[in-house]
Design a protein around this motif. Structure first.
Motif, PDB file in Angstrom:
ATOM      1  N   ARG A 226       0.855  -1.182   0.000  1.00  0.00           N
ATOM      2  CA  ARG A 226       0.000   0.000   0.000  1.00  0.00           C
ATOM      3  C   ARG A 226       0.898   1.241   0.000  1.00  0.00           C
ATOM      4  O   ARG A 226       2.045   1.193   0.429  1.00  0.00           O
ATOM      5  CB  ARG A 226      -0.896   0.040   1.240  1.00  0.00           C
ATOM      6  N   LYS A 227       0.353   2.354  -0.444  1.00  0.00           N
ATOM      7  CA  LYS A 227       1.038   3.624  -0.290  1.00  0.00           C
ATOM      8  C   LYS A 227       0.728   4.187   1.090  1.00  0.00           C
ATOM      9  O   LYS A 227      -0.332   3.903   1.646  1.00  0.00           O
ATOM     10  CB  LYS A 227       0.593   4.614  -1.358  1.00  0.00           C
ATOM     11  N   LEU A 228       1.646   4.984   1.616  1.00  0.00           N
ATOM     12  CA  LEU A 228       1.393   5.616   2.911  1.00  0.00           C
ATOM     13  C   LEU A 228       0.109   6.432   2.865  1.00  0.00           C
ATOM     14  O   LEU A 228      -0.658   6.458   3.836  1.00  0.00           O
ATOM     15  CB  LEU A 228       2.579   6.507   3.293  1.00  0.00           C
ATOM     16  N   SER A 229      -0.162   7.060   1.731  1.00  0.00           N
ATOM     17  CA  SER A 229      -1.379   7.868   1.582  1.00  0.00           C
ATOM     18  C   SER A 229      -2.653   7.022   1.586  1.00  0.00           C
ATOM     19  O   SER A 229      -3.752   7.540   1.810  1.00  0.00           O
ATOM     20  CB  SER A 229      -1.321   8.688   0.287  1.00  0.00           C
ATOM     21  N   ASP A 230      -2.513   5.698   1.339  1.00  0.00           N
ATOM     22  CA  ASP A 230      -3.681   4.805   1.378  1.00  0.00           C
ATOM     23  C   ASP A 230      -4.111   4.486   2.802  1.00  0.00           C
ATOM     24  O   ASP A 230      -5.263   4.104   3.038  1.00  0.00           O
ATOM     25  CB  ASP A 230      -3.370   3.486   0.651  1.00  0.00           C
ATOM     26  N   SER A 232      -3.197   6.632   5.563  1.00  0.00           N
ATOM     27  CA  SER A 232      -3.029   7.785   6.455  1.00  0.00           C
ATOM     28  C   SER A 232      -3.382   9.084   5.730  1.00  0.00           C
ATOM     29  O   SER A 232      -3.485   9.131   4.503  1.00  0.00           O
ATOM     30  CB  SER A 232      -1.587   7.870   6.953  1.00  0.00           C
ATOM     31  N   GLU A 233      -3.575  10.134   6.521  1.00  0.00           N
ATOM     32  CA  GLU A 233      -3.749  11.487   5.995  1.00  0.00           C
ATOM     33  C   GLU A 233      -2.740  12.405   6.672  1.00  0.00           C
ATOM     34  O   GLU A 233      -2.481  12.275   7.868  1.00  0.00           O
ATOM     35  CB  GLU A 233      -5.162  12.030   6.264  1.00  0.00           C
ATOM     36  N   LYS A 234      -2.205  13.333   5.914  1.00  0.00           N
ATOM     37  CA  LYS A 234      -1.291  14.325   6.459  1.00  0.00           C
ATOM     38  C   LYS A 234      -2.074  15.269   7.368  1.00  0.00           C
ATOM     39  O   LYS A 234      -3.147  15.753   7.010  1.00  0.00           O
ATOM     40  CB  LYS A 234      -0.621  15.119   5.345  1.00  0.00           C
ATOM     41  N   PHE A 317       1.290  12.579  10.309  1.00  0.00           N
ATOM     42  CA  PHE A 317       0.210  11.860   9.622  1.00  0.00           C
ATOM     43  C   PHE A 317      -0.587  11.007  10.602  1.00  0.00           C
ATOM     44  O   PHE A 317      -0.060  10.496  11.593  1.00  0.00           O
ATOM     45  CB  PHE A 317       0.736  11.031   8.446  1.00  0.00           C
ATOM     46  N   ARG A 318      -1.890  10.887  10.291  1.00  0.00           N
ATOM     47  CA  ARG A 318      -2.852  10.147  11.118  1.00  0.00           C
ATOM     48  C   ARG A 318      -3.309   8.927  10.336  1.00  0.00           C
ATOM     49  O   ARG A 318      -3.726   9.029   9.188  1.00  0.00           O
ATOM     50  CB  ARG A 318      -4.032  11.051  11.468  1.00  0.00           C
TER      51      ARG A 318
END
Length: 410
Positions: A226-230, A232-234, A317-318
């Protein structure tokens, strides 16, 4: 009226009551410097004579093997001297006062002033007095480029020692046993840390592989990328109304910690923290500052159990759809470093790693089922708790030794 100097320590073994004797180090030991053979002459090196440098001595008790060795010819053609077992090495330049005891004959470079104890002065008693000797040595040390103490200066340092040889022997045995306990516990702690490091490498997939080398029974399916953006959200929520006043920092060694605890003072300007981002419990923070412990910068999880704020210099990031504990240990490993090296660099500042937020968010993260994530997180949490217990035990032993040194010597 000046207070009379003590003639005996605050705490001593039962049966001893006489006053201690004031002696100069030069009266109870021969002070010996060191030297370095010509580094260009290969005939002087790779021999069988131990040759120590200051970086190999850090108040660690006995010294057995040096990293480099010199030949007999190298010894004869330099100012280095072969010193007998029982010699107490003491660093005399830059970091003045670190000590160790030779277990076999050896030489040193010029960064030492070493003490060869006379017959009435046990090596370990001299070593045990390191706190007092190093304190006096640092007071006498001088130099414009680096601090240094000479052999003549060291020889003049006065110490108080028991006049009774039996009391000297009891003191030696007491502190040797205490040092042995510290050494055993330090070795155990080091082994636990090495074990954790090995598990971090084996229980997460290596680059280009979807299955880890080691996993719990019952789990066989490949991990998914997965991508970190998948997951989490900044975090971009600013502390607009100054709702939070506690400023956090991200330490490679200590994790997310209050700035006040880390620096012993507030570094941030309280008037300007309205532009800082709000960090909630379990949020992750990337610190671009690089160090030996974090060559691409650390990513740590807020486990303080409270909210605070952090500088916009950090990437916060959360997460969602992933175990925070699992991800925490994923970032304690080094597999993700490969992506960082490919997509960033040290930038204009040598102490900071430069990577764009938009690129950082595409970092690939290999994840597994939630049940395996939980088991992995629990496993490493238990290992961390064991490390913490042993660290506390070691710290208590060191504090105990420090207390006894202050009470059992003058």
């Amino acid at each position: 009226m000046a207070e009379k100097a003590r003639e005996y320590p605050e705490l001593r073994f039962q049966g001893f009551s006489g006053a201690w004797e004031k002696r100069k180090l030069g009266d109870v030991s021969d002070i010996q410097g060191g030297g370095t053979p010509d580094s260009k002459n290969q005939a002087y090196w790779s021999g069988d004579i131990n040759w120590f440098t200051p970086t190999e001595v850090s108040n660690q008790g006995y010294l057995s093997e040096s990293r480099r060795k010199i030949t007999k010819e190298g010894l004869l053609k330099s100012s280095a001297t072969l010193m007998p077992p029982g010699t107490v090495l003491m660093t005399s330049r830059a970091g003045v006062g670190d000590m160790g005891i030779l277990t076999q004959a050896a030489a040193t470079n010029q960064g030492f002033q070493s003490m060869i104890p006379h017959k009435e002065m046990p090596s370990y008693l001299l070593y045990s007095m390191q706190f007092f000797i190093s304190r006096m040595a640092n007071k006498l040390a001088s130099g414009s480029t680096f601090m240094e103490i000479s052999g003549k200066q060291l020889a003049k340092i006065e110490v108080m020692i028991p006049g009774d040889s039996q009391e000297r022997e009891l003191l030696c045995n007491f502190f040797k046993n205490l040092d042995d306990m510290i050494t055993v516990n330090q070795r155990k702690l080091n082994e636990l840390k090495k074990l954790k490091k090995a598990y971090l490498q084996k229980m997460f997939p290596k680059n280009g592989v979807s299955i880890p080398e080691l996993r719990f029974a019952g789990f066989t399916t490949p991990w998914e990328k997965r991508k970190l953006s998948d997951i989490s959200e900044k975090v971009t929520q600013k502390n607009t109304n100054n709702s939070f006043s506690e400023v956090f920092t991200n330490s490679a060694e200590r994790g997310i910690i209050s700035q006040l605890d880390f620096f012993d003072k507030d570094i941030a300007n309280q008037k300007n923290i309205s532009g800082y981002f709000i960090v909630k419990n379990d949020d992750f923070v990337y610190n671009p500052r690089i160090s030996n412990l974090a060559p691409v910068g650390p990513i740590k999880r807020n486990k303080l159990g409270r909210n605070g704020v952090m500088s916009p210099l950090y990437y916060i990031f959360r997460t969602h759809s992933i175990s925070p504990s699992f991800l925490e240990y994923y970032f304690e490993g080094t597999q993700w470093h490969y992506f960082m090296y490919l997509n960033g660099d040290t930038g204009p500042r040598a102490d900071r790693f430069a990577i764009k937020d938009s690129v950082f968010s595409t970092m690939p993260i290999f994840i597994t089922s939630s049940s395996e994530q939980i088991q992995i997180g629990s496993f490493f949490k238990s290992l961390d708790e064991l490390i913490t217990v042993n660290q506390r035990k070691l710290d208590k032993l060191k504090e105990l030794k420090k207390g006894y040194l202050q009470k059992m010597f003058i």
